[in-house]
Write a protein that holds these residues in place. Structure first.
Motif, PDB file in Angstrom:
ATOM      1  N   ASN A 110      55.141  67.536  27.408  1.00 35.31           N
ATOM      2  CA  ASN A 110      55.618  69.020  27.896  1.00 35.31           C
ATOM      3  C   ASN A 110      57.031  68.754  28.215  1.00 35.31           C
ATOM      4  N   LEU A 111      57.686  69.955  28.278  1.00 33.52           N
ATOM      5  CA  LEU A 111      58.900  70.739  28.009  1.00 33.52           C
ATOM      6  C   LEU A 111      59.085  70.701  29.982  1.00 33.52           C
ATOM      7  N   PRO A 120      53.880  59.319  30.284  1.00 38.22           N
ATOM      8  CA  PRO A 120      54.363  59.767  31.335  1.00 38.22           C
ATOM      9  C   PRO A 120      53.384  60.592  32.110  1.00 38.22           C
ATOM     10  N   PRO A 121      53.503  60.603  33.157  1.00 37.58           N
ATOM     11  CA  PRO A 121      51.920  61.551  33.409  1.00 37.58           C
ATOM     12  C   PRO A 121      52.834  63.318  33.256  1.00 37.58           C
ATOM     13  N   GLY A 122      51.292  64.021  33.214  1.00 34.67           N
ATOM     14  CA  GLY A 122      51.261  65.306  32.105  1.00 34.67           C
ATOM     15  C   GLY A 122      50.568  65.246  31.219  1.00 34.67           C
ATOM     16  N   GLU A 123      50.732  65.974  30.082  1.00 36.05           N
ATOM     17  CA  GLU A 123      51.082  66.104  28.260  1.00 36.05           C
ATOM     18  C   GLU A 123      51.507  65.739  27.934  1.00 36.05           C
ATOM     19  N   SER A 124      51.515  64.792  26.999  1.00 37.82           N
ATOM     20  CA  SER A 124      52.286  64.560  25.687  1.00 37.82           C
ATOM     21  C   SER A 124      51.283  64.828  24.423  1.00 37.82           C
ATOM     22  N   VAL A 169      47.952  64.713  18.317  1.00 38.03           N
ATOM     23  CA  VAL A 169      47.187  63.783  19.554  1.00 38.03           C
ATOM     24  C   VAL A 169      47.484  64.423  20.416  1.00 38.03           C
ATOM     25  N   MET A 170      46.935  64.966  21.801  1.00 37.55           N
ATOM     26  CA  MET A 170      47.418  65.515  22.881  1.00 37.55           C
ATOM     27  C   MET A 170      46.642  64.672  23.688  1.00 37.55           C
ATOM     28  N   VAL A 171      47.551  64.100  24.760  1.00 36.38           N
ATOM     29  CA  VAL A 171      46.668  63.305  26.200  1.00 36.38           C
ATOM     30  C   VAL A 171      47.272  64.026  27.654  1.00 36.38           C
TER      31      VAL A 171
END
Length: 215
Positions: free
Chosen positions: A74-75, A93-97, A110-112
Motif C-alpha cells: 500500500n502506498l 510487510p505489514p498492511g495491505e499488499s 491477489v490482495m494480502v
C-alpha cells in the motif's frame, strides 16, 4: 477466546470474497490451492505461491519454476515494490499488499492484508532465498559439510536418509549429527526459512535450493 488480529492474514482474490488464515495455517494460492484462482487456466500452476507464519512474521514463497511475482505494498507505507523470482522466499510487510503475476493468457491480482495496528514496529521486506537480494548467511566448517551432504542427497534422490546414514557419511556420531541439524534448522528459521520436522528435510530443501550440491 477469539484470535487477535496479529494472528490473522487476510487474502482476497475477488470483490466481496476474502479468506482469513491463522498462524497455524498455510495459504496455497493457485488453481488447485485452498485459495483458488484461475481454475480454468492450464498455464497456471496448481499452487503458484504459499503464505505461512514462521513464528515471528508472515512469509511468502514463490512455488513457480519460471513465473515471477510482484509485491506492491500500500502506498501509505515506505516499502519498495519487490519482484520475487522463481523459487524465492521473502517476508511480507505489514498492511495491505497487492501480489500480481501473469501466465501466457491471463494476469492475476491477489490482495494480502496483515493488520497494521498490531505490529510493534515497521518491518522491512527482506529476501532470504531465490532471485531476490540474499541476506548474508555465514556458516562454520561443520555446518558447510552438513549443507553439502544434505543438498546432494536431496538433489540426487529427492530423499533424505536417516540420521544414522548422514552421521556415517560425515564420520560423526548420531547424537552430534542430530544436534547439528536441529541447530542449523533453527538458525535458518531466524533468517526467515520455514521451520518444520524432520529437521534434516528442512535443512536439505534449503541446501539444495541455495545450490550447496554444486559446491
Amino acid at each position: 477466546m477469539p484470535a487477535s488480529h496479529q494472528d490473522e492474514l487476510i487474502i482476497s482474490v475477488a470483490r466481496n470474497h476474502r479468506q482469513v488464515f491463522r498462524t497455524n495455517q498455510e495459504a496455497h494460492v493457485g488453481r488447485e490451492g485452498n485459495v483458488r484462482i484461475g481454475a480454468d487456466d492450464v498455464n497456471l500452476h496448481r499452487v503458484m505461491f504459499v503464505v505461512w507464519h514462521n513464528g515471528s512474521t508472515w512469509m511468502i514463497g514463490n512455488k513457480s519454476s519460471y513465473l515471477p511475482l510482484t509485491i506492491t505494498p500500500n502506498l501509505q507505507h515506505s516499502h519498495a515494490v519487490t519482484t520475487m523470482g522463481p523459487k524465492s522466499v521473502t517476508s511480507l510487510p505489514p498492511g495491505e499488499s497487492r501480489i500480481t503475476f501473469s501466465t501466457q493468457t491471463r494476469s492475476y491480482t491477489v490482495m494480502v492484508l496483515i493488520p497494521v495496528h498490531v505490529m510493534n514496529r515497521p518491518s522491512k521486506m527482506r529476501a532470504v532465498s531465490g532471485d531476490l537480494t540474499v541476506l548474508p548467511q555465514r556458516f562454520n566448517e561443520e555446518q558447510e559439510q552438513l549443507l553439502k551432504i544434505l543438498a546432494k542427497f536431496q538433489h540426487n534422490t529427492k530423499e533424505v536418509p536417516p540420521v544414522k546414514k548422514i552421521a556415517a557419511t560425515l564420520g560423526w556420531t548420531d547424537k552430534k549429527t542430530n544436534q547439528k541439524i536441529e541447530r542449523l534448522a533453527k538458525s535458518l528459521a531466524t533468517q526467515g526459512e520455514r521451520l518444520f520436522k524432520p529437521y534434516r528435510q528442512c535443512v536439505a530443501e534449503y541446501a539444495e535450493r541455495t545450490g550447496w550440491h554444486n559446491r
